[in-house]
Design an enzyme around this catalytic site. Structure first.
Site, PDB file in Angstrom:
ATOM      1  N   GLY A 207       9.822  15.621  53.797  1.00  0.00           N
ATOM      2  CA  GLY A 207       8.582  15.278  53.095  1.00  0.00           C
ATOM      3  C   GLY A 207       8.458  13.780  52.896  1.00  0.00           C
ATOM      4  O   GLY A 207       7.376  13.201  53.021  1.00  0.00           O
ATOM      5  N   ASN A 208       9.598  13.109  52.615  1.00  0.00           N
ATOM      6  CA  ASN A 208       9.586  11.657  52.441  1.00  0.00           C
ATOM      7  C   ASN A 208       9.452  10.935  53.775  1.00  0.00           C
ATOM      8  O   ASN A 208       9.126   9.753  53.804  1.00  0.00           O
ATOM      9  CB  ASN A 208      10.849  11.179  51.720  1.00  0.00           C
ATOM     10  CG  ASN A 208      10.747  11.398  50.223  1.00  0.00           C
ATOM     11  OD1 ASN A 208       9.744  11.051  49.603  1.00  0.00           O
ATOM     12  ND2 ASN A 208      11.764  12.006  49.634  1.00  0.00           N
TER      13      ASN A 208
ATOM     14  N   LYS B 117      15.893  19.106  41.877  1.00  0.00           N
ATOM     15  CA  LYS B 117      15.117  18.749  43.077  1.00  0.00           C
ATOM     16  C   LYS B 117      14.060  17.696  42.733  1.00  0.00           C
ATOM     17  O   LYS B 117      13.096  17.979  42.011  1.00  0.00           O
ATOM     18  CB  LYS B 117      14.448  20.022  43.618  1.00  0.00           C
ATOM     19  CG  LYS B 117      13.469  19.792  44.737  1.00  0.00           C
ATOM     20  CD  LYS B 117      14.167  19.628  46.053  1.00  0.00           C
ATOM     21  CE  LYS B 117      13.282  19.035  47.108  1.00  0.00           C
ATOM     22  NZ  LYS B 117      14.013  18.382  48.185  1.00  0.00           N
TER      23      LYS B 117
ATOM     24  N   LYS C 200      14.188  22.181  51.546  1.00  0.00           N
ATOM     25  CA  LYS C 200      13.788  22.570  52.909  1.00  0.00           C
ATOM     26  C   LYS C 200      14.967  22.481  53.887  1.00  0.00           C
ATOM     27  O   LYS C 200      14.956  23.158  54.918  1.00  0.00           O
ATOM     28  CB  LYS C 200      12.589  21.777  53.401  1.00  0.00           C
ATOM     29  CG  LYS C 200      12.835  20.335  53.742  1.00  0.00           C
ATOM     30  CD  LYS C 200      12.980  20.090  55.205  1.00  0.00           C
ATOM     31  CE  LYS C 200      13.441  18.679  55.500  1.00  0.00           C
ATOM     32  NZ  LYS C 200      14.078  17.865  54.513  1.00  0.00           N
TER      33      LYS C 200
ATOM     34  N   LYS D 185      21.234  17.853  52.818  1.00  0.00           N
ATOM     35  CA  LYS D 185      21.177  17.787  54.291  1.00  0.00           C
ATOM     36  C   LYS D 185      22.573  18.037  54.876  1.00  0.00           C
ATOM     37  O   LYS D 185      22.724  18.768  55.846  1.00  0.00           O
ATOM     38  CB  LYS D 185      20.681  16.411  54.756  1.00  0.00           C
ATOM     39  CG  LYS D 185      19.242  16.183  54.396  1.00  0.00           C
ATOM     40  CD  LYS D 185      18.727  14.863  54.926  1.00  0.00           C
ATOM     41  CE  LYS D 185      17.495  14.457  54.181  1.00  0.00           C
ATOM     42  NZ  LYS D 185      16.451  15.481  54.079  1.00  0.00           N
TER      43      LYS D 185
HETATM   44  N1  LIG Z   1      24.696   8.421  52.305  1.00  0.00           N
HETATM   45  C1  LIG Z   1      23.430   8.230  52.687  1.00  0.00           C
HETATM   46  N2  LIG Z   1      23.154   7.843  53.937  1.00  0.00           N
HETATM   47  C2  LIG Z   1      21.882   7.640  54.331  1.00  0.00           C
HETATM   48  N3  LIG Z   1      20.798   7.816  53.518  1.00  0.00           N
HETATM   49  C3  LIG Z   1      21.019   8.213  52.245  1.00  0.00           C
HETATM   50  C4  LIG Z   1      22.343   8.428  51.779  1.00  0.00           C
HETATM   51  N4  LIG Z   1      22.255   8.801  50.499  1.00  0.00           N
HETATM   52  C5  LIG Z   1      20.969   8.847  50.165  1.00  0.00           C
HETATM   53  N5  LIG Z   1      20.187   8.477  51.211  1.00  0.00           N
HETATM   54  C6  LIG Z   1      18.712   8.431  51.105  1.00  0.00           C
HETATM   55  O1  LIG Z   1      18.298   9.774  51.166  1.00  0.00           O
HETATM   56  C7  LIG Z   1      17.101   9.854  51.936  1.00  0.00           C
HETATM   57  C8  LIG Z   1      16.931  11.273  52.442  1.00  0.00           C
HETATM   58  O2  LIG Z   1      16.584  12.087  51.358  1.00  0.00           O
HETATM   59  P1  LIG Z   1      15.063  12.481  51.061  1.00  0.00           P
HETATM   60  O3  LIG Z   1      14.187  11.279  51.131  1.00  0.00           O
HETATM   61  O4  LIG Z   1      15.056  13.282  49.824  1.00  0.00           O
HETATM   62  O5  LIG Z   1      14.808  13.422  52.317  1.00  0.00           O
HETATM   63  P2  LIG Z   1      13.502  13.927  53.045  1.00  0.00           P
HETATM   64  O6  LIG Z   1      13.174  12.929  54.120  1.00  0.00           O
HETATM   65  O7  LIG Z   1      13.970  15.244  53.593  1.00  0.00           O
HETATM   66  O8  LIG Z   1      12.406  14.071  52.024  1.00  0.00           O
HETATM   67  C9  LIG Z   1      17.284   8.800  53.000  1.00  0.00           C
HETATM   68  O9  LIG Z   1      16.059   8.382  53.564  1.00  0.00           O
HETATM   69  C10 LIG Z   1      17.965   7.682  52.218  1.00  0.00           C
HETATM   70  O10 LIG Z   1      16.991   6.878  51.584  1.00  0.00           O
HETATM   71  N1  LIG Z   2      11.115  21.070  49.711  1.00  0.00           N
HETATM   72  C1  LIG Z   2      11.803  19.976  50.122  1.00  0.00           C
HETATM   73  O1  LIG Z   2      13.025  19.990  50.225  1.00  0.00           O
HETATM   74  O2  LIG Z   2      11.080  18.859  50.393  1.00  0.00           O
HETATM   75  P1  LIG Z   2      11.633  17.424  50.847  1.00  0.00           P
HETATM   76  O3  LIG Z   2      12.387  17.612  52.095  1.00  0.00           O
HETATM   77  O4  LIG Z   2      10.396  16.629  51.038  1.00  0.00           O
HETATM   78  O5  LIG Z   2      12.464  16.900  49.710  1.00  0.00           O
END
Ligand SMILES: Nc1ncnc2c1ncn2[C@@H]1O[C@H](COP(=O)(O)OP(=O)(O)O)[C@@H](O)[C@H]1O
Ligand SMILES: NC(=O)OP(=O)(O)O
Length: 339
Positions: free
Chosen positions: A12-13, A130, A214, A276
């Protein structure tokens, strides 16, 4: 040549980056980047199934409901999840179809409204972890917390966010429909936003106030359909240890045993990288060929082993070969060499 089934999970991010303003056009642009790459994967012979996050989007939707609660009736959190699943599913479905047509491929694309079953006794309901919605400064976050009676946490050095319960996904209600569509050759978009969280009661399925991770839902789906690859697309090209520290080091390959060790050491924050890594470990332990964590731009390169962080089976070295100190020393050397 058929190269295997690939579950592509779009963060989502990654769709709505913290650097964006949050407009639909920006989200479409980011979806276009990934859909062009997905078309390349299909041309290379992979069968693709797409899942996506909704963390930023479901938080925005919830805020919209709160802000208009005195004008129209306020929605529930599972309803907000369904709204984001519908909107993002629609955008991905449309953009991907356009990209497939441009490439001269006539494949059907279908987004499936997906309910994911959780356990109503899951302890996550008592301990929200979350992060959803926008990133706030500390002062803004404290105000949001007071106003909406929500817990707030610091999210990976990016700011503060609201948190909601995120129970473990245990079943995917529409799994047979997803499998049938896959078998018919369609590109399926499913379990968006981790799926709409539901519990089974005596009178049937009922929605619950939560947002399922997700990555966890994508891993469950990948295992259920017997996928070969799980691609977790996010905001970084590679996973790091000592993230955002002076001794940060990027990882190319992470064997499951070492991923478990780093998780236990707290290398990966909850609510961002930890889910992840857990999803990747579960997938590989179940028999998946490999899980890959990378950004939207690098899907094809990462599948070819040129970038990203691959999580796979790997023999644990003996203590003599690789003590914790030796691993730490090697990591420091690698990070010095890469500077
Ligand atoms: N150890 C790590 N290595 C790389 N990125 C990390 C780490 N810990 C936290 N992050 C951050 O976490 C983010 C991924 O989580 P998030 O933004 O919640 O995921 P999503 O893209 O699924 O929404 C990465 O883009 C980075 O900013
Ligand atoms: N539902 C969920 O995990 O969304 P993000 O990947 O955007 O955090």
């Amino acid at each position: 040549m058929q190269k295997g089934i690939c579950v592509v999970a779009i963060g989502g991010n990654a769709i709505l980056s913290e650097n964006d303003h949050g407009t639909i056009d920006e989200q479409i642009e980011n979806i276009q980047i990934v859909c062009k790459k997905i078309v390349e994967l299909i041309q290379q012979g992979y069968q693709v199934i797409i899942t996506h996050g909704n963390g930023p989007q479901v938080g925005q939707t919830l805020l919209r409901h709160k802000l208009s609660a005195n004008i129209v009736s306020e929605g529930t959190l599972d309803g907000c999840g369904a709204e984001t699943q519908g909107l993002l599913g629609y955008l991905i479905q449309q953009v991907l179809r356009n990209e497939l047509e441009k490439a001269g491929l006539s494949l059907d694309v279908a987004a499936i409204v997906t309910q994911v079953v959780v356990d109503k006794k899951d302890k996550a309901f008592q301990d929200p972890t979350k992060p959803i919605g926008p990133f706030y400064s500390k002062d803004e976050a404290e105000e949001v917390s007071r106003k909406y009676d929500r817990k707030i946490i610091e999210d990976s050095g990016r700011g503060y966010r609201m948190v909601v319960p995120s129970p473990i996904p245990v079943d995917i209600v529409e799994k047979n429909t997803i499998l049938s569509l896959l078998k018919s050759g369609s590109v399926v978009i499913a379990a968006g936003g981790g799926g709409i969280p539901v519990v089974r009661q005596d009178n049937g399925l009922v929605g619950v106030a939560a947002v399922i991770d997700k990555d966890a839902a994508s891993s469950l789906l990948a295992r259920m359909i017997g996928a070969d690859y799980l691609l977790l697309l996010t905001g970084v090209e590679k996973v790091c240890i000592n993230y955002r520290q002076p001794n940060e080091s990027q990882l190319n390959f992470l064997p499951v045993w070492q991923a478990e060790q780093y998780l236990a050491e707290g290398q990966f924050p909850e609510g961002s990288m930890a889910p992840k890594i857990r999803a990747a470990i579960e997938f590989v332990k179940f028999g998946g060929t490999k899980a890959i964590i990378t950004n939207l731009n690098n899907i094809c390169e990462a599948l070819q082993g040129e970038t990203g962080t691959a999580i796979g089976q790997g023999d644990k070295p003996t203590v003599a070969e690789y003590s914790t100190e030796a691993i730490a020393e090697k990591t420091i050397m690698e990070s010095c060499l890469s500077q």
